[in-house]
Design a protein around this motif. Structure first.
Motif, short mmCIF file in Angstrom:
data_model
loop_
_atom_site.label_atom_id
_atom_site.label_comp_id
_atom_site.label_asym_id
_atom_site.label_seq_id
_atom_site.Cartn_x
_atom_site.Cartn_y
_atom_site.Cartn_z
N ASP A 151 1.89 4.37 6.46
CA ASP A 151 0.92 3.66 7.30
C ASP A 151 1.51 2.33 7.72
O ASP A 151 1.70 1.42 6.89
CB ASP A 151 -0.39 3.46 6.51
N ARG A 152 1.80 2.17 9.00
CA ARG A 152 2.44 0.95 9.51
C ARG A 152 1.54 -0.27 9.42
O ARG A 152 2.02 -1.40 9.55
CB ARG A 152 2.89 1.15 10.96
N ARG A 153 0.28 -0.08 9.22
CA ARG A 153 -0.64 -1.21 9.12
C ARG A 153 -0.59 -1.89 7.76
O ARG A 153 -1.17 -2.96 7.58
CB ARG A 153 -2.07 -0.75 9.39
N VAL A 154 0.09 -1.28 6.80
CA VAL A 154 0.07 -1.75 5.41
C VAL A 154 1.19 -2.75 5.15
O VAL A 154 2.35 -2.52 5.52
CB VAL A 154 0.18 -0.56 4.43
N THR A 155 0.83 -3.86 4.52
CA THR A 155 1.79 -4.82 3.98
C THR A 155 1.52 -4.95 2.48
O THR A 155 0.37 -5.11 2.07
CB THR A 155 1.65 -6.20 4.65
N VAL A 156 2.57 -4.85 1.69
CA VAL A 156 2.44 -4.97 0.24
C VAL A 156 3.01 -6.31 -0.20
O VAL A 156 4.18 -6.62 0.05
CB VAL A 156 3.17 -3.82 -0.49
N ILE A 157 2.17 -7.12 -0.82
CA ILE A 157 2.59 -8.42 -1.38
C ILE A 157 2.69 -8.24 -2.89
O ILE A 157 1.68 -8.03 -3.56
CB ILE A 157 1.58 -9.52 -1.03
N GLU A 158 3.89 -8.32 -3.40
CA GLU A 158 4.12 -8.10 -4.83
C GLU A 158 4.32 -9.44 -5.53
O GLU A 158 5.28 -10.16 -5.23
CB GLU A 158 5.34 -7.19 -5.04
N LEU A 159 3.42 -9.78 -6.44
CA LEU A 159 3.53 -11.03 -7.18
C LEU A 159 4.53 -10.89 -8.32
O LEU A 159 4.78 -9.78 -8.82
CB LEU A 159 2.16 -11.46 -7.71
N SER A 160 5.09 -12.02 -8.74
CA SER A 160 6.14 -11.98 -9.76
C SER A 160 5.63 -11.57 -11.13
O SER A 160 6.38 -11.07 -11.96
CB SER A 160 6.82 -13.35 -9.85
N PRO B 297 -13.01 0.32 16.46
CA PRO B 297 -12.27 -0.27 17.60
C PRO B 297 -11.69 -1.64 17.28
O PRO B 297 -11.82 -2.57 18.08
CB PRO B 297 -13.36 -0.36 18.68
N TYR B 298 -11.07 -1.78 16.13
CA TYR B 298 -10.48 -3.05 15.73
C TYR B 298 -9.02 -2.81 15.34
O TYR B 298 -8.62 -1.70 15.00
CB TYR B 298 -11.23 -3.67 14.55
N SER B 299 -8.24 -3.89 15.39
CA SER B 299 -6.84 -3.83 14.98
C SER B 299 -6.74 -4.27 13.52
O SER B 299 -6.94 -5.45 13.21
CB SER B 299 -6.00 -4.74 15.87
N PHE B 300 -6.44 -3.34 12.62
CA PHE B 300 -6.45 -3.62 11.19
C PHE B 300 -5.05 -3.87 10.65
O PHE B 300 -4.08 -3.23 11.06
CB PHE B 300 -7.07 -2.45 10.42
N THR B 301 -4.97 -4.82 9.72
CA THR B 301 -3.81 -5.01 8.86
C THR B 301 -4.31 -4.93 7.43
O THR B 301 -5.28 -5.59 7.07
CB THR B 301 -3.12 -6.37 9.11
N ILE B 302 -3.65 -4.12 6.62
CA ILE B 302 -4.08 -3.89 5.24
C ILE B 302 -3.09 -4.60 4.32
O ILE B 302 -1.91 -4.24 4.27
CB ILE B 302 -4.16 -2.39 4.92
N LEU B 303 -3.57 -5.61 3.60
CA LEU B 303 -2.73 -6.40 2.70
C LEU B 303 -3.04 -6.01 1.26
O LEU B 303 -4.06 -6.43 0.69
CB LEU B 303 -2.98 -7.90 2.91
N TYR B 304 -2.19 -5.19 0.68
CA TYR B 304 -2.32 -4.86 -0.74
C TYR B 304 -1.55 -5.90 -1.55
O TYR B 304 -0.36 -6.15 -1.29
CB TYR B 304 -1.75 -3.47 -1.03
N VAL B 305 -2.22 -6.52 -2.52
CA VAL B 305 -1.57 -7.51 -3.38
C VAL B 305 -1.40 -6.90 -4.76
O VAL B 305 -2.37 -6.69 -5.48
CB VAL B 305 -2.40 -8.81 -3.47
#
Length: 332
Positions: free
Chosen positions: A70-79, A43-51
């Protein structure tokens, strides 16, 4: 979804999952399915940050597919590949949730522990640390080096670091913001978390098997992490060098008294030439001096890295279903 259930999700605690990945094309899809099986009923609001820490395989493509599904997913791509600690820092900098949980994307950190970690956090703990209980599946060399590392680091440092702890932990928003304020270039996050001193609880766990592939932490990377930990949290190496210098000064004084005793008793003709012993002393003292200068050089090198004030990482792009502004910590 009904209006009441939508309201419940909006009002529930927001939890960010920070997951650094490097060359995990074989494992990441299976890991995400396993993660979803755990968090979907919660019962929590999740955000998934893949680095994505500069992966050279098809990890970026797999993460793009996951984000599209999956709309909860954010992808952070490092240089480029900045290292595990920098990748974790990038995820923490971009987190906004009430709680932040960091774990690896290879399956060794079991996501099945997330409900228990959240329960402890909701009970008032600001930091939930996990302590790895190594079974016989871990090799003797890894167990021995890990035990020796934590034992000596805790002896030499004023900050006690939990043996067997890794980067599988939960931080409250206050603790995560405090950690983000610490911008040193040589990073040892588990030591930094211990140094902050927030209210902490320890949760033991047995590491799971990797889903696929092999560990990206080579012996060289482990030695570098150990060096960062030692030189970042202890001045003991400097005092060891000073102590060795004092010991050899004492030995030199004893040698002077010993030689003078022959002159006082008029037995100087019995003194041996002493060339070999002289060379031995010179080599030992020279070695101690070189070691001490090397230790000082490492600290000076750390200072040099810090005073340049380079960013800990650079972000190439952020892939998300919603547009978000860059973190103020990103270029700090």
């Amino acid at each position: 979804m009904s209006l009441s259930s939508h309201t419940d999700v909006e009002n529930s605690p927001k939890v960010d999952l920070v997951i650094p990945v490097y060359n995990e094309e074989e494992a990441i899809a299976a890991f995400h399915r396993r993660l979803r099986a755990v968090i979907d009923p919660l019962p929590y609001s999740f955000t998934i940050l893949y680095v994505n820490d500069g992966s050279k395989d098809a990890t970026a493509e797999r993460l793009t597919e996951i984000a599209a599904d999956d709309r909860r997913v954010t992808v952070i791509e490092l240089s480029r590949n900045f290292g595990h600690q920098a990748a974790l820092t990038a995820g923490l900098d971009h987190s906004r949730g009430d709680f932040v949980i960091s774990l690896d994307g290879d399956g060794e950190h079991p996501p099945e522990m997330i409900p228990q970690m959240m329960q402890l956090a909701l009970n008032g703990y600001e930091v939930v640390l996990t302590q790895r209980v190594e079974g016989q599946q871990a090799g003797w060399f890894k167990r021995w080096t890990s035990d020796a590392f934590y034992r000596w680091l805790n002896r030499l440092s004023n900050t006690r670091i939990l043996p067997g702890s890794g980067d599988f932990r939960l931080l409250s928003r206050k603790a995560a913001d405090a950690l983000c304020q610490m911008r040193e270039y040589q990073r040892f996050l588990r030591g930094m978390v211990a140094w902050m001193g927030f209210q902490t609880v320890i949760l033991p766990y047995s590491p799971a098997q990797r889903i696929a592939g092999h560990s990206k932490y080579s012996l060289r990377k482990m030695l570098k992490l150990a060096a960062d930990a030692l030189f970042s949290f202890s001045l003991a190496p400097l005092f060891i060098g000073i102590s060795l210098g004092g010991v050899f000064l004492l030995l030199a004084l004893i040698e002077v008294i010993y030689v003078l005793s022959f002159w006082v008793t008029n037995r100087q003709d019995t003194l041996a030439p002493g060339w070999s012993s002289l060379m031995f002393v010179l080599l030992v003292v020279g070695g101690v001096l070189m070691i001490t200068l090397g230790i000082i050089g490492v600290y000076v090198g750390f200072i040099f890295q810090e005073v340049k004030r380079r960013p800990i990482y650079f972000v190439r792009r952020i892939l998300s279903s919603s547009e978000e502004s860059a973190s103020p910590h990103e270029q700090a």
